[in-house]
Motif scaffolding. Structure first.
Motif, short mmCIF file in Angstrom:
data_model
loop_
_atom_site.label_atom_id
_atom_site.label_comp_id
_atom_site.label_asym_id
_atom_site.label_seq_id
_atom_site.Cartn_x
_atom_site.Cartn_y
_atom_site.Cartn_z
N MET A 73 123.79 36.80 26.12
CA MET A 73 122.45 37.36 26.14
C MET A 73 122.33 38.41 27.24
O MET A 73 122.91 38.27 28.32
CB MET A 73 121.42 36.25 26.32
N LYS A 74 121.57 39.47 26.96
CA LYS A 74 121.48 40.62 27.85
C LYS A 74 120.07 40.86 28.39
O LYS A 74 119.93 41.35 29.51
CB LYS A 74 121.96 41.88 27.13
N CYS A 75 119.04 40.59 27.62
CA CYS A 75 117.67 40.89 28.03
C CYS A 75 116.74 39.84 27.44
O CYS A 75 117.05 39.22 26.41
CB CYS A 75 117.26 42.29 27.62
N ILE A 76 115.59 39.63 28.07
CA ILE A 76 114.66 38.58 27.66
C ILE A 76 113.24 39.11 27.73
O ILE A 76 112.95 40.09 28.42
CB ILE A 76 114.80 37.32 28.54
N ALA A 77 112.33 38.42 27.02
CA ALA A 77 110.90 38.75 27.07
C ALA A 77 110.12 37.56 26.52
O ALA A 77 110.48 37.00 25.48
CB ALA A 77 110.59 40.01 26.27
N PHE A 78 109.04 37.18 27.23
CA PHE A 78 108.14 36.13 26.77
C PHE A 78 107.07 36.72 25.85
O PHE A 78 106.72 37.90 25.97
CB PHE A 78 107.43 35.46 27.95
N ASN A 79 106.57 35.88 24.95
CA ASN A 79 105.40 36.29 24.19
C ASN A 79 104.15 36.15 25.05
O ASN A 79 104.22 35.78 26.23
CB ASN A 79 105.29 35.50 22.88
N ARG A 80 103.01 36.42 24.49
CA ARG A 80 101.78 36.51 25.28
C ARG A 80 101.38 35.18 25.90
O ARG A 80 100.80 35.14 26.98
CB ARG A 80 100.66 37.01 24.35
N ARG A 81 101.69 34.07 25.25
CA ARG A 81 101.32 32.75 25.75
C ARG A 81 102.47 32.03 26.42
O ARG A 81 102.29 30.94 26.95
CB ARG A 81 100.77 31.89 24.60
N LYS A 139 127.40 32.39 41.22
CA LYS A 139 128.08 33.62 41.62
C LYS A 139 128.29 34.52 40.40
O LYS A 139 129.41 34.79 39.98
CB LYS A 139 129.40 33.29 42.30
N GLU A 140 127.19 34.96 39.84
CA GLU A 140 127.20 35.84 38.68
C GLU A 140 126.12 36.89 38.90
O GLU A 140 125.04 36.59 39.38
CB GLU A 140 126.90 35.05 37.39
N ALA A 141 126.41 38.11 38.56
CA ALA A 141 125.45 39.19 38.76
C ALA A 141 124.22 39.00 37.90
O ALA A 141 124.29 38.49 36.78
CB ALA A 141 126.10 40.54 38.45
N LEU A 142 123.07 39.39 38.41
CA LEU A 142 121.79 39.27 37.70
C LEU A 142 121.48 40.59 37.01
O LEU A 142 121.62 41.65 37.61
CB LEU A 142 120.69 38.89 38.70
N ILE A 143 121.06 40.50 35.74
CA ILE A 143 120.79 41.73 34.99
C ILE A 143 119.36 41.82 34.47
O ILE A 143 118.90 42.91 34.13
CB ILE A 143 121.77 41.88 33.81
N SER A 168 122.17 36.24 33.56
CA SER A 168 123.35 36.58 34.33
C SER A 168 124.26 37.50 33.54
O SER A 168 124.10 37.67 32.32
CB SER A 168 124.11 35.31 34.74
N LEU A 169 125.23 38.07 34.21
CA LEU A 169 126.15 38.99 33.57
C LEU A 169 127.03 38.30 32.53
O LEU A 169 127.49 38.92 31.57
CB LEU A 169 127.03 39.67 34.63
N THR A 170 127.25 37.00 32.70
CA THR A 170 128.07 36.25 31.75
C THR A 170 127.32 35.87 30.49
O THR A 170 127.92 35.32 29.57
CB THR A 170 128.62 34.98 32.41
N GLY A 171 126.01 36.11 30.42
CA GLY A 171 125.25 35.85 29.20
C GLY A 171 124.44 34.58 29.22
O GLY A 171 123.79 34.25 28.22
N PHE A 172 124.42 33.82 30.34
CA PHE A 172 123.61 32.62 30.42
C PHE A 172 122.18 32.99 30.84
O PHE A 172 121.97 33.96 31.57
CB PHE A 172 124.18 31.63 31.44
N VAL A 173 121.22 32.20 30.36
CA VAL A 173 119.82 32.35 30.76
C VAL A 173 119.45 31.13 31.59
O VAL A 173 119.47 30.00 31.09
CB VAL A 173 118.90 32.48 29.53
N TYR A 174 119.11 31.35 32.85
CA TYR A 174 118.79 30.27 33.77
C TYR A 174 117.27 30.15 33.90
O TYR A 174 116.57 31.16 34.03
CB TYR A 174 119.41 30.51 35.14
N ILE A 175 116.79 28.92 33.87
CA ILE A 175 115.37 28.63 33.97
C ILE A 175 115.11 28.03 35.35
O ILE A 175 115.57 26.93 35.66
CB ILE A 175 114.92 27.66 32.86
#
Length: 553
Positions: free
Chosen positions: A26-34, A336-340, A355-362
């Motif tokens: 995964m490269k980019c993220i976005a929440f919906n309005r709620r 130790k992974e770059a933040l994008i 992260s650069l490796t494609g993980f999404v951290y919460i």
């Protein structure tokens, strides 16, 4: 988590990594309005929609014509559509419920970011910020584009100053320009490479005001807060600046026209600067005075009280959190992974990072248990105390309740249909057409044999302590080593996991052997005698109604 019961003394900002999401790269993220759905763009051209309440995949948007990496995702106002920009110079508009592709437009340059007009529930116009040209307004229905001015016409007729970026395809050098809509989509704010903020009418494409940024550095990011009260800019001088919006949230274009009429004595650039001084005013500046680091993907919290920015250093996954007064309140250190990319939940104190490796951290808040919050009458004791019960404490109807009279009218009807407005939203106009959840698709049950295999493999993974992407033993591509595929050391464990398994025999004790021998001897002898007796009696009777069972021993 319920927002109204959050302890304000603990601070409404995240502290630890609560969970991580994994699906491709995964490269980019976005929440919906709620904040109930999270869209993530992947490197293979797919868009994944996560149900943020259950942390499960609700929808996967696959485009067979796109195999390039997704550069940005954007929700429409009511969440029915998603705009996806990709590295193959395409803009794709999707219908979220049906998963159908509505429109697809190909630009001349790669769009780094694309945003739908927030003023419409079914927008057809979007704002695209290409890599090597000025920002443009794109009509998704017709595919037509309108370039926006990136400088004052008096100083260069909209031309862009030279930059150090050079392209091999012969196009002139250009610095990527940041742009965004205001809250209701009637104005566009553009941050150019000369360190200026231009306020443009998106219909006439005319510059209405100009605000110079201190330092005159290239503006890399420009973002509005959710309530439209503050504007954030991230400049190349490693400083994040917060501006207060002095224009009204609605009808900002009308207010600009009124300001323009009151300043008739000025002309040209001076007039634009005078109008801009009454549109935006500098509120705060954020920077790291020690390391002087560059910032990546800065944004506001859902209520606008906090500002976050990610470290742009290689190999660092650090998130800096400031309050609106300018104080640094927290530094979150991840793997130790770059933040994008970064995103703050619209309602809850939750930050999601990529992260650069494609993980999404919460990232969520580490709450301390407070049992007195569940019942006002509950009292926490530090030490054991002797408790003296009341005389009527365990009566079915205590005397104290008999004296009290109920103030509740039992004949009144209870309203269970009306929805209360959520105070966490600046625009709490709940729409009946808003899309908050997607229908879940149940997954098939796993057979028992596979469950046992998974259970045995999970034990092996836990024993090796390498089942999390946060461990240092993870592979460079972000996927942990599959220890479940290695053969187990104990043969009995492998036999139990398989379908045909042999039972292990146990050697009995001497006393057990004696008891077993006695049990075997006694039934055999008694059974043989009874058979002989019954047979002789039956033979003597010859079927005259006399049965061997009636003969007594």
């Amino acid at each position: 988590m319920n927002a109204p019961i959050i302890d304000p003394l603990q601070g409404d900002f995240p502290e630890v990594i609560e969970e991580y999401l994994e699906h491709g790269v995964m490269k980019c993220i976005a929440f919906n309005r709620r904040g109930t759905l999270l869209a993530a763009g992947c490197s293979d051209g797919n868009c994944i929609i996560w149900d943020f309440e259950t942390r499960g995949i609700a929808k996967e948007l696959r485009d067979k014509d796109c195999i390039a990496a997704i550069t940005s995702v954007c929700w429409s106002k009511y969440g029915h559509r998603i705009l996806v920009s990709a590295a193959d110079k395409s803009l794709t508009l999707w219908d979220v419920v049906s998963g159908e592709r509505l429109t697809r437009t190909t630009l001349q340059q790669t769009p780094l970011q694309a945003r739908l007009n927030p003023g419409s529930s079914t927008p057809s116009l979007c704002l695209a910020c290409p890599l090597s040209s000025a920002p443009m307004i794109v009509d998704l229905n017709t595919g037509s584009t309108t370039m926006l001015p990136v400088s004052i016409p008096d100083t260069g007729n909209g031309t862009v100053p030279q930059s150090r970026n050079k392209f091999s395809d012969g196009t002139p050098p250009f610095t990527p320009t940041a742009a965004c809509f205001n809250k209701y989509g009637d104005l566009i704010y553009v941050g150019n490479s000369k360190g200026e903020i231009l306020i443009i009418d998106h219909r006439t494409v005319q510059v209405q005001a100009m605000v110079p940024v201190s330092g005159s550095a290239v503006v890399k990011n420009i973002v509005f807060s959710r309530n439209g009260q503050y504007l954030l800019t991230n400049s190349n001088d490693r400083t994040i600046r917060i501006y207060e919006n002095l224009l009204p949230f609605k009808d900002g274009l009308v207010a600009l026209d009124d300001l323009d009429k009151t300043l008739n004595e000025l002309d040209g650039v001076e007039k634009l600067k005078a109008v801009g001084s009454k549109c935006l005013t500098l509120f705060r500046e954020f920077q790291d005075s020690i390391t002087k680091m560059h910032w990546k993907a800065p944004c506001f919290s859902g209520d606008g009280e906090w500002v976050i920015g990610g470290s742009a250093s290689k190999g660092e996954h650090k998130i800096y959190i400031w309050d609106r007064a300018g104080h640094l309140v927290k530094i979150l250190e991840g793997p130790k992974e770059a933040l994008i990319d970064l995103a703050w939940h619209p309602v809850h104190p939750i930050v999601v990072s990529v992260s650069l490796t494609g993980f999404v951290y919460i990232w969520a808040k580490d709450y301390t248990e407070n049992w007195s919050a569940f019942a006002p009458d509950f009292k926490e004791l530090e030490e054991n105390e002797e408790y003296v019960e009341r005389e009527d404490e365990f009566d079915l109807v205590p005397e104290t309740e008999k004296v009290k009279e109920s103030d509740v009218n039992e004949d009144d009807e209870v309203d269970i249909l009306t929805l209360e407005k959520n105070s966490a939203f600046s625009d709490s106009d709940m729409s009946q057409e808003e899309l908050c959840f997607l229908p879940a698709i149940p997954s098939p049950d796993v057979p028992e044999r596979q469950d046992k295999c998974v259970e045995s493999s999970s034990k092996l993974v836990d024993s090796n302590q390498s089942g999390s992407p946060l461990s240092e033993e993870a592979e460079p591509n972000g996927h942990t080593t599959n220890h479940a595929s290695s053969p187990p050391e104990d043969n009995s464990a492998a036999e139990d996991a398989g379908g045909s398994r042999m039972k292990r025999k146990r050697k009995p004790s001497e006393k057990g052997l004696e008891l077993q021998a006695e049990k075997v001897r006694k039934p055999k002898s008694s059974g043989r005698l009874s058979k002989v007796k019954n047979k002789s009696v039956v033979d003597q009777d010859n079927g005259n109604g006399f049965h061997g069972d009636d003969v007594s021993d």
